[in-house]
Design an enzyme around this catalytic site. Structure first.
Site, PDB file in Angstrom:
ATOM      1  N   CYS A   2       0.871  -1.177   0.000  1.00 12.80           N
ATOM      2  CA  CYS A   2       0.000   0.000   0.000  1.00 12.80           C
ATOM      3  C   CYS A   2       0.904   1.222   0.000  1.00 12.80           C
ATOM      4  O   CYS A   2       2.100   1.129   0.268  1.00 12.80           O
ATOM      5  CB  CYS A   2      -0.867   0.015   1.253  1.00 12.80           C
ATOM      6  SG  CYS A   2      -1.843  -1.452   1.442  1.00 12.80           S
ATOM      7  N   ARG A  27       1.576   1.623  -5.859  1.00 10.66           N
ATOM      8  CA  ARG A  27       1.767   0.619  -4.804  1.00 10.66           C
ATOM      9  C   ARG A  27       0.467  -0.103  -4.464  1.00 10.66           C
ATOM     10  O   ARG A  27       0.451  -1.040  -3.665  1.00 10.66           O
ATOM     11  CB  ARG A  27       2.342   1.275  -3.547  1.00 10.66           C
ATOM     12  CG  ARG A  27       3.691   1.939  -3.729  1.00 10.66           C
ATOM     13  CD  ARG A  27       4.143   2.641  -2.483  1.00 10.66           C
ATOM     14  NE  ARG A  27       4.273   1.706  -1.367  1.00 10.66           N
ATOM     15  CZ  ARG A  27       5.400   1.016  -1.139  1.00 10.66           C
ATOM     16  NH1 ARG A  27       6.433   1.165  -1.941  1.00 10.66           N
ATOM     17  NH2 ARG A  27       5.474   0.178  -0.138  1.00 10.66           N
ATOM     18  N   TRP A  75      -3.787  -1.774  -1.374  1.00 13.16           N
ATOM     19  CA  TRP A  75      -3.821  -3.035  -2.116  1.00 13.16           C
ATOM     20  C   TRP A  75      -4.387  -4.039  -1.130  1.00 13.16           C
ATOM     21  O   TRP A  75      -3.769  -4.351  -0.118  1.00 13.16           O
ATOM     22  CB  TRP A  75      -2.409  -3.431  -2.570  1.00 13.16           C
ATOM     23  CG  TRP A  75      -2.392  -4.603  -3.506  1.00 13.16           C
ATOM     24  CD1 TRP A  75      -2.601  -4.601  -4.853  1.00 13.16           C
ATOM     25  CD2 TRP A  75      -2.187  -5.979  -3.149  1.00 13.16           C
ATOM     26  NE1 TRP A  75      -2.507  -5.861  -5.366  1.00 13.16           N
ATOM     27  CE2 TRP A  75      -2.265  -6.739  -4.345  1.00 13.16           C
ATOM     28  CE3 TRP A  75      -1.937  -6.641  -1.964  1.00 13.16           C
ATOM     29  CZ2 TRP A  75      -2.097  -8.117  -4.377  1.00 13.16           C
ATOM     30  CZ3 TRP A  75      -1.766  -8.024  -1.984  1.00 13.16           C
ATOM     31  CH2 TRP A  75      -1.860  -8.734  -3.175  1.00 13.16           C
ATOM     32  N   ASN A  99       0.527  -0.309   6.189  1.00 12.96           N
ATOM     33  CA  ASN A  99       0.994  -1.088   5.046  1.00 12.96           C
ATOM     34  C   ASN A  99       1.663  -2.329   5.619  1.00 12.96           C
ATOM     35  O   ASN A  99       2.618  -2.218   6.384  1.00 12.96           O
ATOM     36  CB  ASN A  99       1.990  -0.270   4.214  1.00 12.96           C
ATOM     37  CG  ASN A  99       2.655  -1.116   3.132  1.00 12.96           C
ATOM     38  OD1 ASN A  99       2.110  -2.132   2.717  1.00 12.96           O
ATOM     39  ND2 ASN A  99       3.830  -0.701   2.696  1.00 12.96           N
ATOM     40  N   GLY A 100       1.151  -3.499   5.282  1.00 14.25           N
ATOM     41  CA  GLY A 100       1.745  -4.745   5.776  1.00 14.25           C
ATOM     42  C   GLY A 100       0.653  -5.740   6.135  1.00 14.25           C
ATOM     43  O   GLY A 100      -0.501  -5.564   5.772  1.00 14.25           O
ATOM     44  N   GLU A 478      11.065 -12.835 -19.705  1.00 16.42           N
ATOM     45  CA  GLU A 478      10.796 -11.458 -19.261  1.00 16.42           C
ATOM     46  C   GLU A 478       9.788 -10.798 -20.199  1.00 16.42           C
ATOM     47  O   GLU A 478       8.833 -10.154 -19.755  1.00 16.42           O
ATOM     48  CB  GLU A 478      12.094 -10.663 -19.196  1.00 16.42           C
ATOM     49  CG  GLU A 478      11.929  -9.166 -19.001  1.00 16.42           C
ATOM     50  CD  GLU A 478      11.102  -8.795 -17.767  1.00 16.42           C
ATOM     51  OE1 GLU A 478      10.885  -9.650 -16.896  1.00 16.42           O
ATOM     52  OE2 GLU A 478      10.650  -7.642 -17.708  1.00 16.42           O
ATOM     53  N   LYS A 482       6.031  -9.212 -19.178  1.00 14.93           N
ATOM     54  CA  LYS A 482       5.595  -7.860 -19.559  1.00 14.93           C
ATOM     55  C   LYS A 482       4.232  -7.915 -20.248  1.00 14.93           C
ATOM     56  O   LYS A 482       3.318  -7.175 -19.922  1.00 14.93           O
ATOM     57  CB  LYS A 482       6.623  -7.224 -20.517  1.00 14.93           C
ATOM     58  CG  LYS A 482       7.922  -6.813 -19.879  1.00 14.93           C
ATOM     59  CD  LYS A 482       7.867  -5.490 -19.175  1.00 14.93           C
ATOM     60  CE  LYS A 482       7.751  -5.516 -17.690  1.00 14.93           C
ATOM     61  NZ  LYS A 482       8.527  -6.399 -16.871  1.00 14.93           N
ATOM     62  N   GLU A 485       1.348  -9.004 -17.767  1.00 11.58           N
ATOM     63  CA  GLU A 485       0.974  -8.153 -16.633  1.00 11.58           C
ATOM     64  C   GLU A 485       0.348  -6.833 -17.055  1.00 11.58           C
ATOM     65  O   GLU A 485      -0.348  -6.210 -16.260  1.00 11.58           O
ATOM     66  CB  GLU A 485       2.159  -7.911 -15.704  1.00 11.58           C
ATOM     67  CG  GLU A 485       3.292  -7.093 -16.278  1.00 11.58           C
ATOM     68  CD  GLU A 485       4.380  -6.825 -15.241  1.00 11.58           C
ATOM     69  OE1 GLU A 485       4.068  -6.719 -14.053  1.00 11.58           O
ATOM     70  OE2 GLU A 485       5.548  -6.742 -15.636  1.00 11.58           O
ATOM     71  N   HIS A 501       7.571 -31.751 -27.297  1.00  9.82           N
ATOM     72  CA  HIS A 501       7.336 -32.765 -26.251  1.00  9.82           C
ATOM     73  C   HIS A 501       5.988 -32.570 -25.576  1.00  9.82           C
ATOM     74  O   HIS A 501       5.798 -32.962 -24.429  1.00  9.82           O
ATOM     75  CB  HIS A 501       8.487 -32.721 -25.239  1.00  9.82           C
ATOM     76  CG  HIS A 501       9.803 -33.052 -25.854  1.00  9.82           C
ATOM     77  ND1 HIS A 501      10.159 -34.330 -26.248  1.00  9.82           N
ATOM     78  CD2 HIS A 501      10.825 -32.245 -26.217  1.00  9.82           C
ATOM     79  CE1 HIS A 501      11.355 -34.312 -26.793  1.00  9.82           C
ATOM     80  NE2 HIS A 501      11.808 -33.063 -26.787  1.00  9.82           N
ATOM     81  N   LYS A 601       3.372  -2.079  -7.345  1.00  9.19           N
ATOM     82  CA  LYS A 601       4.776  -1.941  -7.738  1.00  9.19           C
ATOM     83  C   LYS A 601       5.707  -2.625  -6.741  1.00  9.19           C
ATOM     84  O   LYS A 601       6.730  -3.177  -7.131  1.00  9.19           O
ATOM     85  CB  LYS A 601       5.147  -0.464  -7.831  1.00  9.19           C
ATOM     86  CG  LYS A 601       6.581  -0.208  -8.262  1.00  9.19           C
ATOM     87  CD  LYS A 601       6.844  -0.664  -9.674  1.00  9.19           C
ATOM     88  CE  LYS A 601       8.239  -0.350 -10.127  1.00  9.19           C
ATOM     89  NZ  LYS A 601       8.523  -0.896 -11.477  1.00  9.19           N
TER      90      LYS A 601
HETATM   91  C1  AGP Z   1       7.832  -6.678 -13.074  1.00 10.66           C
HETATM   92  O1  AGP Z   1       7.366  -5.971 -14.204  1.00 10.66           O
HETATM   93  C2  AGP Z   1       6.845  -6.732 -11.954  1.00 10.66           C
HETATM   94  N1  AGP Z   1       6.399  -5.447 -11.568  1.00 10.66           N
HETATM   95  C3  AGP Z   1       7.335  -7.587 -10.797  1.00 10.66           C
HETATM   96  O2  AGP Z   1       7.585  -8.873 -11.309  1.00 10.66           O
HETATM   97  C4  AGP Z   1       8.614  -7.107 -10.074  1.00 10.66           C
HETATM   98  O3  AGP Z   1       9.723  -7.257 -10.925  1.00 10.66           O
HETATM   99  C5  AGP Z   1       8.818  -7.972  -8.833  1.00 10.66           C
HETATM  100  O4  AGP Z   1       7.711  -7.784  -7.969  1.00 10.66           O
HETATM  101  C6  AGP Z   1      10.120  -7.661  -8.076  1.00 10.66           C
HETATM  102  O5  AGP Z   1      10.079  -6.345  -7.621  1.00 10.66           O
HETATM  103  P1  AGP Z   1      11.459  -5.716  -7.071  1.00 10.66           P
HETATM  104  O6  AGP Z   1      12.415  -5.663  -8.222  1.00 10.66           O
HETATM  105  O7  AGP Z   1      11.102  -4.350  -6.541  1.00 10.66           O
HETATM  106  O8  AGP Z   1      11.963  -6.630  -5.970  1.00 10.66           O
END
Ligand code: AGP
Length: 606
Positions: A2, A27, A75, A99-100, A478, A482, A485, A501, A601
């Site tokens: 959050c 966040r 969140w 937050n937590g 990767e 992208k 998400e 396979h 994030k």
């Molecule tokens: C990547 O596009 C995502 N937002 C997510 O996978 C992110 O890389 C992951 O949560 C790790 O975050 P960090 O690099 O802040 O540890």
């Protein structure tokens, strides 16, 4: 996951809180709310489900105003996305945001008989009830006694009815940073939010209580003694936080990559050789470890996969890459000759932080690659190498990823040099190639319209595949994340040699397939695998190199030619091409590219 903010000063706190909450929305954005000390000295709370924009509209009709307050963008972890479950929460004399995750909130509810006054389903409201239980007129004492009862992670910002113009805060694992200037005193979840008025800030030490009002900022340790904080300086210019005219932060951050890669490497190359003197990463550390293990999540883990290829092909050293969330449950073999590298943009991802702590307890040497100065993971590490990507706001990581790669290339080169695996000239050649990567990325960016055209071919797809071998497969893992998400299209990256396979059964007429072919020694086999999927009707979008002669591709395919670099360095232009591909799909589908559904994030819950 959050966003929290607290402010006291001479500014209109409502506008200040709303603007900062919008900066923190990456966040989490399920609901938003603020609490402030109104002109009559009462604490007022306004909150609602949905984005900060909705809260701003709600506040337009209210007449509350003041100079001290706090805010929260959520969140959801405990309790659904409702107005009632939005923060701030009030209980008795206490108003707070959190937050937590409090793991023992049910036991606390029973122990302190709070249920009759609870209005929400959240663990946060229970915390407010516990603080209210211990409150006897001394906020610091009530906070200290309460947090000793909590199990879990928390960043709490608290207001007391008897001290309405004062903001209190305390944390355990979840982040809080603080900045004080003539424009006011501000605390928040991240550095970009607090460094609006000054680049100087400090990290609130765990289980320390901060008390701030317009006149002062005081830091208390657990024994109630006043202590002085360690002041840090943000490594980017104030005001660097806007979108710079781009529709989304993600596009801006993609475009910044040549510059921030350059910034990340330039200070770490001396006479053509990689150098980590400033970070005090000694050659002994890089020479004496007999095993390397990367712990990371998501995109950061994908950066680790590239590091693994470098370690194996350049250094001949075994490197494990572990999902941080799995690491400590896999009984990893760690000793004092293991170098554990934690990679994290935010430096606050709790899975990675806990994995790093586990490795430290097992005796490993720890080094972290972090983008946010002073972050929790950085503070837990024996050594830290910062990336200079600047604030990354879009949830989908781009420039943080490529600057993490830049650091991994430098580390590989330094290890190769100190271990005598590469001679000085060969290391210099390696570094010169790394210094070419910003140019290569600019070439891709210049041809982004062609990528945009390719992206239009998958707008209506439900499923796509991304196929390649070796380093190309790592690149595609990767690229696939992208696409998933931010466009919500189910994308699966697959080692193309493995398709036959089983999974090739899913390839049917017009199945969209992205193929990556950048490695000389893998090209022929990868092309065979592409022809196999074409034979089953797949529509292939091929990313390859200008110098590769690509023959025999079905006319249904499109080819994007990447600028030529040495095989190991093709990751950077190739990754940027796939970032743009995903970006255009999401933007053309009309989605909020920067804030994809269900995501945040920074993931500060396990
Ligand atoms: C990547 O596009 C995502 N937002 C997510 O996978 C992110 O890389 C992951 O949560 C790790 O975050 P960090 O690099 O802040 O540890």
């Amino acid at each position: 996951m959050c966003g929290i903010i607290g402010y006291t000063g001479n500014k209109d706190v409502t506008g200040m809180l709303l603007d900062t909450l919008e900066m923190l929305e990456y966040r989490g954005y399920d609901s938003a709310g603020i609490a402030l000390c109104d002109t009559d000295g009462k604490i007022r709370v306004v909150k609602c489900a949905g984005r900060v924009k909705g809260l701003r509209n709600l506040l337009e009709d209210s007449h509350i105003k003041g100079n001290s307050g706090m805010g929260h963008t959520r969140w959801a972890t405990h309790g659904g996305v409702t107005d009632q479950n939005a923060h701030p929460h009030r209980y008795g004399h206490i108003t707070l945001v959190h937050n937590g995750i409090i793991e023992n909130y049910k036991e606390l509810n029973d122990k302190y008989q709070l249920q009759d006054m609870l209005c929400s389903e959240t663990d946060t409201e229970v915390v407010a009830g516990v603080i209210n239980h211990f409150y006897n007129g001394d906020p610091i004492d009530a906070i200290r006694r309460s947090v000793m009862k909590l199990k879990g992670t928390f960043a709490l910002v608290i207001m007391f009815d008897d001290f309405p113009d004062t903001i209190f805060a305390i944390r355990n694992v979840s982040p809080i940073v603080v900045s004080s200037s003539e424009k006011g005193n501000i605390l928040a979840s991240d550095v970009a939010a607090v460094c609006q008025f000054s680049k100087d800030y400090f990290v609130l030490p765990e289980l320390h209580t901060i008390m701030m009002n317009r006149e002062s900022v005081k830091l208390y340790d657990l024994s109630g003694e006043i202590v002085e904080p360690e002041i840090l300086t943000a490594d980017w210019e104030l005001g660097q936080n806007g979108k710079g005219g781009f529709p989304f932060y993600m596009e801006k951050e993609i475009m910044e990559q040549p510059e921030v890669i350059q910034k990340t490497i330039e200070g770490r190359i001396l006479d053509g050789l990689p150098c980590f003197t400033e970070e005090e990463v000694t050659d002994d550390v890089l020479r004496d470890c007999n095993r390397i293990c990367v712990v990371a999540c998501g995109t950061a883990m994908h950066a680790g996969l590239v590091g693994q290829v470098l370690a194996h092909s350049v250094l001949g050293i075994h490197m494990d890459v572990e999902l941080a969330s799995e690491f400590m449950y896999a009984d990893p073999v760690i000793d004092d000759q293991t170098l554990v590298i934690a990679i994290s943009q935010s430096g606050e991802t709790i899975d990675t932080l806990e994995a790093l702590k586990y490795a430290k307890r097992a005796g490993a040497i720890t080094l972290s690659i972090i983008n946010v100065r002073g972050a929790s993971i950085a503070r837990e590490s024996d050594y830290v190498i910062y990336t200079y990507a600047g604030p990354e706001v879009a949830v989908a990581s781009t420039k943080a990823y490529t600057t993490q790669l830049a650091v991994l290339y430098l580390l590989t080169a330094r290890m190769a040099f100190v271990r005598g695996i590469l001679c000085e000239d060969d290391v210099k050649t390696f570094i010169l190639e790394l210094q070419q990567t910003p140019w290569a990325i600019r070439q891709v960016i210049q041809k982004r319209d062609q990528i945009h055209k390719m992206a239009r071919r998958v707008l209506d797809a439900r499923d796509t595949f991304m196929i390649g071998r070796g380093l190309d497969y790592s690149i595609l893992l990767e690229g696939s994340l992208k696409l998933k998400e931010i466009s919500y299209i189910h994308s699966e990256a697959y080692a193309s040699g493995e398709l036959k396979h089983g999974t090739i059964a899913l390839i049917t007429d017009k199945t969209p397939v992205v193929a990556m072919v950048t490695q000389k020694r893998l090209k022929d086999k990868e092309m065979s695998n592409i022809r196999e999927v074409c034979a089953r009707g797949a529509k292939v979008m091929l990313f390859t190199r200008e110098s590769f002669e690509i023959g025999g591709i079905d006319e249904w395919s499109e080819v994007f030619e990447l600028p030529d670099l040495e095989d190991l360095f093709m990751v950077l232009p190739a990754s940027v091409a796939l970032q743009l591909f995903a970006y255009y799909v999401s933007a053309d589908k009309g989605f909020d590219v920067d804030k994809p559904r269900n995501l945040a994030k920074v993931v500060t819950v396990e």
